[in-house]
Design an enzyme around this catalytic site. Structure first.
Site, PDB file in Angstrom:
ATOM      1  N   ALA A  72      10.637  -1.203  -5.783  1.00 50.64           N
ATOM      2  CA  ALA A  72      10.235  -2.306  -6.661  1.00 50.64           C
ATOM      3  C   ALA A  72       9.420  -1.836  -7.858  1.00 50.64           C
ATOM      4  CB  ALA A  72       9.434  -3.327  -5.861  1.00 50.64           C
ATOM      5  N   LEU A  73       8.674  -0.748  -7.684  1.00 47.61           N
ATOM      6  CA  LEU A  73       7.866  -0.258  -8.811  1.00 47.61           C
ATOM      7  C   LEU A  73       8.718   0.193  -9.989  1.00 47.61           C
ATOM      8  CD1 LEU A  73       4.770   1.775  -7.539  1.00 47.61           C
ATOM      9  CD2 LEU A  73       4.821  -0.413  -8.742  1.00 47.61           C
TER      10      LEU A  73
ATOM     11  N   THR B 195      12.424  -5.913  -1.886  1.00 46.08           N
ATOM     12  CA  THR B 195      11.627  -6.339  -0.733  1.00 46.08           C
ATOM     13  C   THR B 195      10.469  -5.380  -0.552  1.00 46.08           C
ATOM     14  OG1 THR B 195      13.595  -7.219   0.377  1.00 46.08           O
ATOM     15  CG2 THR B 195      11.655  -6.798   1.749  1.00 46.08           C
TER      16      THR B 195
ATOM     17  N   THR C   3      -1.436   0.885   4.340  1.00 46.41           N
ATOM     18  CA  THR C   3      -2.353   1.288   3.261  1.00 46.41           C
ATOM     19  C   THR C   3      -2.363   0.277   2.119  1.00 46.41           C
ATOM     20  OG1 THR C   3      -0.698   2.480   1.956  1.00 46.41           O
ATOM     21  CG2 THR C   3      -1.733   3.682   3.802  1.00 46.41           C
TER      22      THR C   3
ATOM     23  N   HIS D 108      -1.099   0.619  -0.584  1.00 48.49           N
ATOM     24  CA  HIS D 108       0.078   0.758  -1.450  1.00 48.49           C
ATOM     25  C   HIS D 108       0.843  -0.559  -1.604  1.00 48.49           C
ATOM     26  CE1 HIS D 108       3.872   3.058  -2.743  1.00 48.49           C
ATOM     27  NE2 HIS D 108       2.987   3.111  -3.708  1.00 48.49           N
TER      28      HIS D 108
ATOM     29  N   ASN E 211      12.239 -13.316 -10.900  1.00 51.84           N
ATOM     30  CA  ASN E 211      11.633 -12.357  -9.981  1.00 51.84           C
ATOM     31  C   ASN E 211      12.004 -12.677  -8.531  1.00 51.84           C
ATOM     32  OD1 ASN E 211      10.092 -10.661  -8.441  1.00 51.84           O
ATOM     33  ND2 ASN E 211       8.216 -10.943  -9.636  1.00 51.84           N
TER      34      ASN E 211
HETATM   35  N1  LIG Z   1       6.849   0.447   0.214  1.00 52.18           N
HETATM   36  C1  LIG Z   1       7.820  -0.082  -0.608  1.00 52.18           C
HETATM   37  C2  LIG Z   1       8.200   0.523  -1.792  1.00 52.18           C
HETATM   38  N2  LIG Z   1       7.592   1.682  -2.178  1.00 52.18           N
HETATM   39  C3  LIG Z   1       8.188   2.578  -3.172  1.00 52.18           C
HETATM   40  C4  LIG Z   1       7.798   2.201  -4.596  1.00 52.18           C
HETATM   41  O1  LIG Z   1       8.445   0.999  -5.009  1.00 52.18           O
HETATM   42  C5  LIG Z   1       8.235   3.307  -5.568  1.00 52.18           C
HETATM   43  O2  LIG Z   1       9.635   3.478  -5.476  1.00 52.18           O
HETATM   44  C6  LIG Z   1       7.554   4.625  -5.231  1.00 52.18           C
HETATM   45  O3  LIG Z   1       6.145   4.421  -5.214  1.00 52.18           O
HETATM   46  C7  LIG Z   1       7.908   5.705  -6.266  1.00 52.18           C
HETATM   47  O4  LIG Z   1       7.516   5.295  -7.537  1.00 52.18           O
HETATM   48  N3  LIG Z   1       9.149  -0.026  -2.590  1.00 52.18           N
HETATM   49  C8  LIG Z   1       9.780  -1.203  -2.235  1.00 52.18           C
HETATM   50  O5  LIG Z   1      10.650  -1.705  -2.977  1.00 52.18           O
HETATM   51  N4  LIG Z   1       9.416  -1.815  -1.065  1.00 52.18           N
HETATM   52  C9  LIG Z   1       8.462  -1.296  -0.235  1.00 52.18           C
HETATM   53  O6  LIG Z   1       8.147  -1.902   0.828  1.00 52.18           O
HETATM   54  C1  LIG Z   2       4.618  -1.492   0.382  1.00 49.16           C
HETATM   55  C2  LIG Z   2       4.504  -0.078   0.795  1.00 49.16           C
HETATM   56  O1  LIG Z   2       4.371   0.824  -0.013  1.00 49.16           O
HETATM   57  C3  LIG Z   2       4.393   0.185   2.260  1.00 49.16           C
HETATM   58  O2  LIG Z   2       5.614  -0.164   2.876  1.00 49.16           O
HETATM   59  C4  LIG Z   2       4.100   1.650   2.515  1.00 49.16           C
HETATM   60  O3  LIG Z   2       3.670   1.719   3.864  1.00 49.16           O
HETATM   61  P1  LIG Z   2       2.241   2.407   4.170  1.00 49.16           P
HETATM   62  O4  LIG Z   2       1.203   1.546   3.443  1.00 49.16           O
HETATM   63  O5  LIG Z   2       2.092   2.322   5.682  1.00 49.16           O
HETATM   64  O6  LIG Z   2       2.301   3.819   3.637  1.00 49.16           O
END
Ligand SMILES: Nc1c(NC[C@H](O)[C@H](O)[C@H](O)CO)[nH]c(=O)[nH]c1=O
Ligand SMILES: CC(=O)[C@@H](O)COP(=O)(O)O
Length: 139
Positions: free
Chosen positions: A42-43, A66, A72, A74, A98
């Site tokens: 998503a980022l 999703t 964490t 994150h 969105n």
């Molecule tokens: N944890 C989820 C992510 N994490 C990855 C980030 O979106 C990104 O691709 C990475 O940090 C590299 O820049 N992405 C999702 O779409 N959903 C998640 O649950």
């Molecule tokens: C949304 C996220 O980045 C998450 O799914 C990553 O999982 P964690 O916070 O346990 O590293």
């Protein structure tokens, strides 16, 4: 007939498929065409939209993904920053729906992704079309 770009983050394939189906069905039901591109998460969606918009090929965009909370901080970054960046692009004049789910667990994602339940993919596609119509009305 408008042409839209669906930008999907296939972090979870099951939900990505459902969101994409919902968005595609919503656009086709109104006679619009679309392309689809895939990014890692998503980022990356806002940057992909900004890059694609430079082409001038698309009337509107649908962000699909999703984000499920982990252990964490994150989650807050991925969920919050993708939404913030999409909002910034929208306020800059891009028509973006969105459809990025930001949920606590897979069951919440499953219900919201499915066409026969909350259909957030279709909802986002309709939102993009609504913003596109507003832009056309006021420009
Ligand atoms: N944890 C989820 C992510 N994490 C990855 C980030 O979106 C990104 O691709 C990475 O940090 C590299 O820049 N992405 C999702 O779409 N959903 C998640 O649950
Ligand atoms: C949304 C996220 O980045 C998450 O799914 C990553 O999982 P964690 O916070 O346990 O590293």
């Amino acid at each position: 007939m408008a042409k839209l770009l669906l930008v999907e983050a296939r972090f979870y394939d099951e939900f990505a498929d459902a969101l994409l189906e919902g968005a595609q069905q919503a656009l086709e039901a109104q006679g619009h065409t679309h392309d689809t591109i895939t990014v890692p998460g998503a980022l990356e969606i806002p940057a992909a939209i900004a890059l694609a918009d430079q082409s001038g090929k698309y009337d509107a965009y649908v962000a699909l993904g999703t984000v499920i909370r982990g252990e964490t901080y994150h989650f807050e970054i991925v969920a919050g920053e993708s939404a913030r960046a999409i909002m910034a692009l929208t306020l800059d004049g891009l028509a973006i729906g969105n459809g990025i789910l930001t949920v606590e667990n897979e069951e919440q994602a499953r219900v919201r992704a499915r066409r026969d339940e909350k259909d957030k993919g279709g909802e986002a596609a309709k939102a993009a079309l609504a913003l596109m119509s507003l832009r056309d009305l006021y420009s």
